[in-house]
Design a protein around this motif. Structure first.
Motif, PDB file in Angstrom:
ATOM      1  N   LYS A   2      -0.606  -0.910  -4.567  1.00 16.82           N
ATOM      2  CA  LYS A   2      -0.763   0.244  -3.639  1.00 16.82           C
ATOM      3  C   LYS A   2      -1.857   0.319  -2.565  1.00 16.82           C
ATOM      4  CE  LYS A   2       1.735   3.231  -7.152  1.00 16.82           C
ATOM      5  NZ  LYS A   2       1.760   4.547  -7.713  1.00 16.82           N
ATOM      6  N   GLY A 229       4.156   3.015   0.552  1.00 15.89           N
ATOM      7  CA  GLY A 229       2.683   2.905   0.181  1.00 15.89           C
ATOM      8  C   GLY A 229       2.643   1.952  -0.883  1.00 15.89           C
ATOM      9  N   ARG A 230       3.669   1.181  -1.410  1.00 16.01           N
ATOM     10  CA  ARG A 230       3.593   0.218  -2.197  1.00 16.01           C
ATOM     11  C   ARG A 230       3.885  -1.152  -1.700  1.00 16.01           C
ATOM     12  NH1 ARG A 230       6.836   3.893  -4.360  1.00 16.01           N
ATOM     13  NH2 ARG A 230       8.656   2.627  -3.739  1.00 16.01           N
TER      14      ARG A 230
END
Length: 243
Positions: A2, A229-230
């Motif tokens: 992340k 976000g990953r």
């Protein structure tokens, strides 16, 4: 993996001198960000395109912002930070998500090897039944009609890596070319013969010599196309070598 902090959205003004990008932030402030990509970034720098930046709190950095993602088409994201793929590949391998590379107990980065004085991205060892695996990682972001192509510019360095991988196979080890597909619109990966014909020829020669080729796509986007976000590699992508 992340991003450690939420990314900052902006609008691309221009990329220049390879490592610099001017970006307009939502409050109309214009900043210069580091562009960690030595390639041509073909298809990944649309005028006024939406981009996302990370920000470092390190006071020693001249440029606190780093260009991470770009929207190449509505709802389609690509990661242009070529410092990310090695970490993505290592995390996925150690988590057992890469079926071709399960069972190794040790992973070492940046190991010197080969007659051409290269450094392998990841060296896997400690498998009960398989020899050591030399893993070269490549970032794929060039997309045309759902097809991903590598490289996006002529790469003598990439050609050298293929020769080194073939040499490791000849020594009795495994050698793996690992395409990290950092583009949500890519469904297959092909050698970019129209850009670097010699690389395409060497890639097919390497495959015939026993070099294994795998490709996995990162989950960069949410269902609405916004950054997730990953960056985990979760889905295998077919590699097509036929001309």
């Amino acid at each position: 993996m992340k991003f450690p902090e939420p990314l900052i959205e902006g609008s691309l003004i221009r990329r220049y001198k390879r490592f610099l990008a001017d970006v307009r932030l939502p409050d109309s402030t214009e900043i210069t960000a580091h562009c960690p990509n030595t390639g041509s970034m073909l298809g990944c720098q649309p005028p006024d395109g939406r981009v996302w930046l990370s920000r470092s709190n390190n006071p020693a950095r001249k440029l606190p912002y780093t260009w991470e993602l770009v929207e190449t088409a509505p709802g389609t994201l690509a990661c242009v930070n070529t410092a990310r793929p090695n970490a993505q590949a290592r995390e996925a391998i150690e988590a057992g998500r890469i079926s071709e590379l399960v069972g190794y107990s040790h992973c070492r980065p940046e190991v010197k090897y080969g007659e051409e004085k290269s450094r392998i991205d990841l060296l896997l060892s400690g498998h009960e039944a398989e020899p050591d695996a030399w893993v070269e990682v490549k970032n794929v972001t060039l997309e045309v009609n759902g097809q991903g192509f590598f490289p996006d510019a002529v790469t003598t360095r990439g050609q050298k890596h293929l020769r080194e991988l073939m040499a490791q196979v000849a020594l009795g080890d495994r050698a793996v070319l690992f395409f990290v597909v950092n583009h949500t619109g890519i469904e297959t990966v092909r050698p970019a013969d129209h850009i670097d014909q010699h690389y395409g020829q060497l890639l097919r020669q390497a495959c015939d010599a026993g070099v294994e080729i795998v490709a996995y796509r990162a989950n960069l986007a949410n269902d609405d196309g916004s950054p997730s976000g990953r960056m985990a590699l979760t889905e295998a992508v077919p590699v097509i070598l036929e001309v």
